[in-house]
Design a protein around this motif. Structure first.
Motif, PDB file in Angstrom:
ATOM      1  N   LEU A   1       0.817  -1.210   0.000  1.00  0.00           N
ATOM      2  CA  LEU A   1       0.000   0.000   0.000  1.00  0.00           C
ATOM      3  C   LEU A   1       0.853   1.263   0.000  1.00  0.00           C
ATOM      4  CD1 LEU A   1      -2.681  -1.117   2.617  1.00  0.00           C
ATOM      5  CD2 LEU A   1      -2.886  -1.136   0.129  1.00  0.00           C
ATOM      6  N   ASP A   2       2.149   1.125  -0.251  1.00  0.00           N
ATOM      7  CA  ASP A   2       3.019   2.299  -0.265  1.00  0.00           C
ATOM      8  C   ASP A   2       2.715   3.180  -1.467  1.00  0.00           C
ATOM      9  OD1 ASP A   2       4.278   1.462   2.031  1.00  0.00           O
ATOM     10  OD2 ASP A   2       5.886   0.421   0.966  1.00  0.00           O
ATOM     11  N   PRO A   3       2.710   4.495  -1.274  1.00  0.00           N
ATOM     12  CA  PRO A   3       2.460   5.412  -2.403  1.00  0.00           C
ATOM     13  C   PRO A   3       3.529   5.285  -3.480  1.00  0.00           C
ATOM     14  CG  PRO A   3       2.285   6.561  -0.288  1.00  0.00           C
ATOM     15  CD  PRO A   3       2.865   5.216  -0.001  1.00  0.00           C
ATOM     16  N   ILE A   4       3.135   5.532  -4.716  1.00  0.00           N
ATOM     17  CA  ILE A   4       4.057   5.562  -5.849  1.00  0.00           C
ATOM     18  C   ILE A   4       4.223   7.014  -6.264  1.00  0.00           C
ATOM     19  CG2 ILE A   4       4.491   4.804  -8.219  1.00  0.00           C
ATOM     20  CD1 ILE A   4       2.726   2.394  -7.677  1.00  0.00           C
ATOM     21  N   ALA A   5       5.469   7.494  -6.338  1.00  0.00           N
ATOM     22  CA  ALA A   5       5.754   8.907  -6.592  1.00  0.00           C
ATOM     23  C   ALA A   5       5.335   9.314  -7.999  1.00  0.00           C
ATOM     24  CB  ALA A   5       7.240   9.177  -6.394  1.00  0.00           C
ATOM     25  N   TRP A   6       4.937  10.585  -8.138  1.00  0.00           N
ATOM     26  CA  TRP A   6       4.509  11.097  -9.453  1.00  0.00           C
ATOM     27  C   TRP A   6       5.651  11.083 -10.452  1.00  0.00           C
ATOM     28  CZ3 TRP A   6       6.979  15.192 -11.687  1.00  0.00           C
ATOM     29  CH2 TRP A   6       7.701  16.054 -10.854  1.00  0.00           C
ATOM     30  N   THR A   7       6.903  11.136  -9.958  1.00  0.00           N
ATOM     31  CA  THR A   7       8.064  11.130 -10.860  1.00  0.00           C
ATOM     32  C   THR A   7       8.196   9.803 -11.610  1.00  0.00           C
ATOM     33  OG1 THR A   7       9.399  10.518  -8.918  1.00  0.00           O
ATOM     34  CG2 THR A   7       9.382  12.833  -9.547  1.00  0.00           C
ATOM     35  N   THR A   8       7.474   8.787 -11.178  1.00  0.00           N
ATOM     36  CA  THR A   8       7.468   7.517 -11.896  1.00  0.00           C
ATOM     37  C   THR A   8       6.809   7.664 -13.261  1.00  0.00           C
ATOM     38  OG1 THR A   8       7.275   6.378  -9.764  1.00  0.00           O
ATOM     39  CG2 THR A   8       6.764   5.083 -11.735  1.00  0.00           C
ATOM     40  N   TYR A   9       5.932   8.657 -13.394  1.00  0.00           N
ATOM     41  CA  TYR A   9       5.087   8.758 -14.588  1.00  0.00           C
ATOM     42  C   TYR A   9       5.289  10.046 -15.391  1.00  0.00           C
ATOM     43  CZ  TYR A   9       2.688   5.113 -11.951  1.00  0.00           C
ATOM     44  OH  TYR A   9       2.403   3.976 -11.245  1.00  0.00           O
ATOM     45  N   PHE A  10       5.699  11.145 -14.740  1.00  0.00           N
ATOM     46  CA  PHE A  10       5.834  12.427 -15.427  1.00  0.00           C
ATOM     47  C   PHE A  10       7.276  12.918 -15.342  1.00  0.00           C
ATOM     48  CE2 PHE A  10       1.417  12.288 -13.935  1.00  0.00           C
ATOM     49  CZ  PHE A  10       0.725  12.545 -15.114  1.00  0.00           C
ATOM     50  N   GLU A  11       7.659  13.743 -16.329  1.00  0.00           N
ATOM     51  CA  GLU A  11       9.032  14.250 -16.337  1.00  0.00           C
ATOM     52  C   GLU A  11       9.196  15.502 -15.489  1.00  0.00           C
ATOM     53  OE1 GLU A  11       9.080  17.102 -20.363  1.00  0.00           O
ATOM     54  OE2 GLU A  11       9.845  15.045 -20.473  1.00  0.00           O
ATOM     55  N   ARG A  12       8.116  16.240 -15.242  1.00  0.00           N
ATOM     56  CA  ARG A  12       8.224  17.483 -14.468  1.00  0.00           C
ATOM     57  C   ARG A  12       6.861  17.927 -13.965  1.00  0.00           C
ATOM     58  NH1 ARG A  12      10.952  21.277 -18.381  1.00  0.00           N
ATOM     59  NH2 ARG A  12      11.511  19.349 -19.459  1.00  0.00           N
TER      60      ARG A  12
END
Length: 403
Positions: free
Chosen positions: A82-93
């Motif tokens: 259930l750990d959050p996945i960071a937005w940097t995994t999907y977007f460049e900025r």
């Protein structure tokens, strides 16, 4: 029986016994073997769908469900992580886009957006989430789009009063203001990124966002840059019906959570978001920590405060959707969501329709791979750069050719 015969019979019995044990061992190994999960099966495969107001439902086993399949590596299966996945995994900025200052010299609003830039002449998918969500709602489906259209860019905003966008008070959630916000975000992104002209744009909106992108498409403010627009799981008839039960729904959901992981877990268990990876990605954007209570993680957006604007969002949506210029597509979680006007329009071929009955209201989060596939196909069908126009008569004459 001679001694030689007795010895032979005893040896044969021992061999037969060993063969039986060998066969049992092979059967146990086969029983322990779990087949690999095929591509796209990591997501929940439920044939039920719930109302547009709330995506809660009961798990209904189907013949196609592989209950004991192993996921193909992280993060597809999700499991109980259930750990959050960071937005940097999907977007460049991420960008913070400030509007023109007011009389006091302060920006009227500072929009927060997530961006992955298009490559070469690739399209820009501009995403607008629904009420109570955030730009992270399109993180997973955005990454799936880029797998299918590697040159594509993804621009996903936090609407006013949502996510990390800094909004003025009191909040104005009228459709006209939200449409103006979306256009401003697109133009400001173009300026900040130094694009000489807008890339080809595909507008994608979920729920409230579907009403916003339809309203923007209707104005033709993006000119020839707009290739088309897609609305995810909202139509006028069912939306107006669902609004009647929204107050009850809001009163039944938790007011806060002890941890972000608890918030993610609630969204998965309540079937609000049916794909764990999507929940781990988008739910952190819905909560902010307010210390001083046993459940310090509170909702960022006060959905009850948007109630005066609910009818404004959806009245006339079907007519506007059919009338706006450009390619148009509707993606729904169930055929029960279609109203009469859209049913007639679909029979007349005015737009393309896709149904994902195994998804809930957050169709793009429940089935990101399938949603990305239909969005990629929608772009290709409307991509004008692939058109080969015949030469002009004046050009043929200049080349000395007979016409």
């Amino acid at each position: 029986m001679s001694d030689l015969q007795k010895a032979w019979a005893k040896k044969k019995a021992a061999l037969s016994e060993q063969e039986v044990f060998n066969e049992l061992d092979e059967e146990e190994e086969e029983a322990d073997y779990v087949p690999e999960l095929q591509e796209g099966q990591g997501q929940d495969d439920d044939s039920s769908s719930a109302s547009s107001a709330s995506s809660t439902g009961t798990v209904v086993p189907t013949p196609s469900r592989n209950l004991f399949a192993r996921p193909l590596g992280p993060p597809r299966g999700g499991g109980r992580n259930l750990d959050p996945i960071a937005w940097t995994t999907y977007f460049e900025r991420e960008l913070f886009l400030s509007s023109q200052p007011d009389d006091d010299g302060k920006p009227q609003i500072t929009h927060h957006v997530y961006l992955t830039s298009p490559v070469d002449k690739g399209p820009l998918f501009v995403m607008h989430h629904g009420a109570g969500s955030s730009g992270l709602s399109f993180a997973v489906v955005g990454s799936e789009i880029r797998k299918k259209v590697p040159t594509a860019g993804i621009l996903s905003l936090d609407a006013r009063g949502h996510g990390l966008t800094v909004s003025p008070s009191p909040l104005d959630y009228s459709l006209e203001i939200l449409r103006s916000d979306l256009l401003s975000v697109i133009k400001q992104t173009q300026m900040q990124m130094g694009w000489k002209e807008l890339p080809p744009v595909i507008l994608v909106g979920h729920s409230l966002g579907g009403a916003v992108v339809t309203d923007l498409a209707r104005t033709y403010a993006l000119g020839s840059s707009l290739l088309g627009y897609t609305v995810l799981d909202v139509v006028e008839g069912s939306a107006m019906d669902a609004l009647q039960s929204m107050t009850t729904y809001l009163s039944t959901r938790p007011t806060g959570f002890a941890t972000i992981q608890a918030g993610i877990d609630w969204h998965i268990r309540s079937r609000t978001i049916r794909y764990p990876v999507s929940a781990r990605t988008s739910v952190p954007g819905l909560l902010s920590e307010v210390p001083g209570s046993s459940r310090p993680w509170k909702w960022r957006t006060d959905l009850a405060a948007t109630e005066p604007f609910w009818a404004d969002w959806f009245v006339g949506l079907s007519k506007k959707f059919l009338a706006a210029k450009g390619g148009k597509m509707l993606v729904l979680a169930g055929t029960d969501r279609l109203d009469t006007e859209l049913t007639i329009g679909q029979m007349q071929g005015k737009y393309s329709l896709h149904i994902f009955p195994e998804a809930g209201h957050f169709v793009h989060e429940d089935r990101p791979e399938e949603t990305a596939m239909v969005l990629a196909d929608f772009y290709r069908r409307n991509d004008r750069s692939q058109l080969i126009l015949p030469p002009k008569v004046s050009e043929l004459l200049a080349q000395g050719k007979r016409v």
